[in-house]
Design a protein around this motif. Structure first.
Motif, mmCIF file in Angstrom:
data_model
loop_
_atom_site.group_PDB
_atom_site.id
_atom_site.type_symbol
_atom_site.label_atom_id
_atom_site.label_comp_id
_atom_site.label_asym_id
_atom_site.label_seq_id
_atom_site.Cartn_x
_atom_site.Cartn_y
_atom_site.Cartn_z
ATOM 1 N N ALA A 118 38.227 92.159 58.509
ATOM 2 C CA ALA A 118 39.345 92.723 59.267
ATOM 3 C C ALA A 118 39.612 91.913 60.535
ATOM 4 C CB ALA A 118 39.071 94.186 59.610
ATOM 5 N N ASP A 119 38.555 91.485 61.220
ATOM 6 C CA ASP A 119 38.736 90.687 62.439
ATOM 7 C C ASP A 119 39.459 89.376 62.142
ATOM 8 O OD1 ASP A 119 37.555 92.554 64.117
ATOM 9 O OD2 ASP A 119 35.601 91.553 64.138
ATOM 10 N N ALA A 120 39.050 88.685 61.079
ATOM 11 C CA ALA A 120 39.693 87.420 60.721
ATOM 12 C C ALA A 120 41.135 87.646 60.280
ATOM 13 C CB ALA A 120 38.897 86.710 59.627
ATOM 14 N N MET A 121 41.377 88.699 59.520
ATOM 15 C CA MET A 121 42.740 89.007 59.093
ATOM 16 C C MET A 121 43.614 89.342 60.296
ATOM 17 S SD MET A 121 41.627 91.233 55.721
ATOM 18 C CE MET A 121 43.234 91.898 55.337
ATOM 19 N N LYS A 122 43.078 90.112 61.227
ATOM 20 C CA LYS A 122 43.803 90.484 62.444
ATOM 21 C C LYS A 122 44.169 89.231 63.242
ATOM 22 C CE LYS A 122 43.111 93.238 66.651
ATOM 23 N NZ LYS A 122 42.171 94.152 67.343
ATOM 24 N N LYS A 123 43.210 88.321 63.406
ATOM 25 C CA LYS A 123 43.488 87.070 64.125
ATOM 26 C C LYS A 123 44.564 86.255 63.421
ATOM 27 C CE LYS A 123 40.198 84.428 65.715
ATOM 28 N NZ LYS A 123 38.917 83.701 65.825
ATOM 29 N N CYS A 124 44.515 86.214 62.098
ATOM 30 C CA CYS A 124 45.502 85.450 61.330
ATOM 31 C C CYS A 124 46.902 86.034 61.517
ATOM 32 C CB CYS A 124 45.111 85.429 59.859
ATOM 33 S SG CYS A 124 46.105 84.310 58.862
ATOM 34 N N ILE A 125 46.994 87.342 61.633
ATOM 35 C CA ILE A 125 48.284 88.008 61.800
ATOM 36 C C ILE A 125 48.804 87.860 63.235
ATOM 37 C CG2 ILE A 125 49.438 90.265 61.804
ATOM 38 C CD1 ILE A 125 47.443 91.047 59.514
ATOM 39 N N LEU A 126 47.927 88.008 64.218
ATOM 40 C CA LEU A 126 48.364 88.103 65.615
ATOM 41 C C LEU A 126 48.250 86.816 66.427
ATOM 42 C CD1 LEU A 126 46.805 91.568 66.538
ATOM 43 C CD2 LEU A 126 49.143 91.074 65.765
ATOM 44 N N ASP A 127 47.380 85.911 66.031
ATOM 45 C CA ASP A 127 47.107 84.711 66.841
ATOM 46 C C ASP A 127 47.667 83.472 66.149
ATOM 47 O OD1 ASP A 127 45.984 82.525 68.175
ATOM 48 O OD2 ASP A 127 44.028 83.481 68.419
ATOM 49 N N SER A 128 48.802 82.980 66.635
ATOM 50 C CA SER A 128 49.453 81.842 65.977
ATOM 51 C C SER A 128 48.602 80.574 66.058
ATOM 52 C CB SER A 128 50.843 81.595 66.558
ATOM 53 O OG SER A 128 50.765 81.317 67.935
ATOM 54 N N ASP A 129 47.820 80.398 67.122
ATOM 55 C CA ASP A 129 46.944 79.220 67.206
ATOM 56 C C ASP A 129 45.876 79.265 66.113
ATOM 57 O OD1 ASP A 129 48.298 78.179 69.409
ATOM 58 O OD2 ASP A 129 46.959 79.158 70.860
ATOM 59 N N TYR A 130 45.289 80.437 65.929
ATOM 60 C CA TYR A 130 44.283 80.605 64.882
ATOM 61 C C TYR A 130 44.895 80.364 63.503
ATOM 62 C CZ TYR A 130 40.777 82.976 61.950
ATOM 63 O OH TYR A 130 39.855 83.274 60.981
ATOM 64 N N LYS A 131 46.084 80.930 63.276
ATOM 65 C CA LYS A 131 46.758 80.728 61.989
ATOM 66 C C LYS A 131 47.061 79.248 61.767
ATOM 67 C CE LYS A 131 50.440 82.212 58.997
ATOM 68 N NZ LYS A 131 51.397 81.145 58.862
ATOM 69 N N ASN A 132 47.474 78.541 62.809
ATOM 70 C CA ASN A 132 47.740 77.101 62.678
ATOM 71 C C ASN A 132 46.477 76.324 62.327
ATOM 72 O OD1 ASN A 132 50.470 77.430 63.192
ATOM 73 N ND2 ASN A 132 50.252 77.056 65.388
ATOM 74 N N ILE A 133 45.353 76.735 62.907
ATOM 75 C CA ILE A 133 44.072 76.097 62.569
ATOM 76 C C ILE A 133 43.757 76.321 61.094
ATOM 77 C CG2 ILE A 133 41.566 76.234 62.922
ATOM 78 C CD1 ILE A 133 42.240 76.791 65.936
ATOM 79 N N LEU A 134 43.944 77.562 60.634
ATOM 80 C CA LEU A 134 43.696 77.863 59.220
ATOM 81 C C LEU A 134 44.645 77.085 58.314
ATOM 82 C CD1 LEU A 134 42.983 81.707 59.040
ATOM 83 C CD2 LEU A 134 41.364 79.811 59.021
ATOM 84 N N CYS A 135 45.897 76.926 58.739
ATOM 85 C CA CYS A 135 46.869 76.158 57.939
ATOM 86 C C CYS A 135 46.432 74.697 57.834
ATOM 87 C CB CYS A 135 48.259 76.244 58.556
ATOM 88 S SG CYS A 135 49.061 77.839 58.306
ATOM 89 N N LYS A 136 45.951 74.136 58.932
ATOM 90 C CA LYS A 136 45.477 72.744 58.917
ATOM 91 C C LYS A 136 44.260 72.608 57.997
ATOM 92 C CE LYS A 136 45.283 68.483 60.234
ATOM 93 N NZ LYS A 136 46.066 67.513 59.499
ATOM 94 N N LYS A 137 43.357 73.572 58.064
ATOM 95 C CA LYS A 137 42.198 73.561 57.170
ATOM 96 C C LYS A 137 42.647 73.619 55.707
ATOM 97 C CE LYS A 137 38.577 75.601 60.063
ATOM 98 N NZ LYS A 137 37.500 76.608 60.074
#
Length: 166
Positions: A118-137
């Motif tokens: 849930a914490d990782a999903m929440k970060k992916c939804i709310l934190d655009s920097d985190y989502k961008n990191i995941l997209c790059k990965k």
């Protein structure tokens, strides 16, 4: 495969007033139990169960992430498919997850609990920097697995090509 863990994580997100939609694709022996859990956790508007389809890739196309809540995974083919579609992956830690995501280089590997998920999903939804990191990965994972498949095809063609001495 851990869908109960995903439903529990979804309930935690809903308790935080986070807007989200989860699509579970496929049918299985636990479908009835999962549907009951969705109802019991009041997630009917947040979790949708789609029937099994021959081509699940259109579902990947519009997702902000692929989530693997598995308790055990020998090799996460669906994770690899998500990466090949450049979709960020969030997955519970299993040997297969570590193999496909190369110990976190190609996606987020979390502790196997609904809270970490849930914490990782929440970060992916709310934190655009985190989502961008995941997209790059995910992009790096797509490049890696695409090259790996190409190398395998070349090796297979070599193995199956007519040998001039025979």
């Amino acid at each position: 495969k851990g869908l109960d863990r995903l439903i529990k994580a979804a309930r935690l997100l809903k308790d935080c007033n986070i807007l989200f939609k989860i699509i579970i694709v496929g049918n299985g022996e636990l479908e009835h139990d999962i549907r009951e859990m969705i109802t019991a956790y009041d997630l009917i508007n947040e979790v949708y169960m789609a029937p099994a389809v021959p081509n699940p890739f259109p579902y990947f196309k519009n997702c902000i992430s692929y989530v693997s809540p598995s308790y055990t995974e020998s090799f996460g083919l669906a994770m690899q498919e998500a990466l090949c579609m450049h979709v960020p992956v969030i997955a519970c830690d299993t040997p297969g997850t570590r193999e496909v995501l190369k110990n976190g280089l190609f996606g987020e590997i979390v502790e196997p609990s609904e809270y970490a998920l849930a914490d990782a999903m929440k970060k992916c939804i709310l934190d655009s920097d985190y989502k961008n990191i995941l997209c790059k990965k995910a992009d790096n994972g797509a490049d890696y697995w695409d090259k790996w498949v190409s190398i395998s095809k070349e090796k297979l063609e070599t193995l199956l090509s007519p040998y001039p001495r025979i």
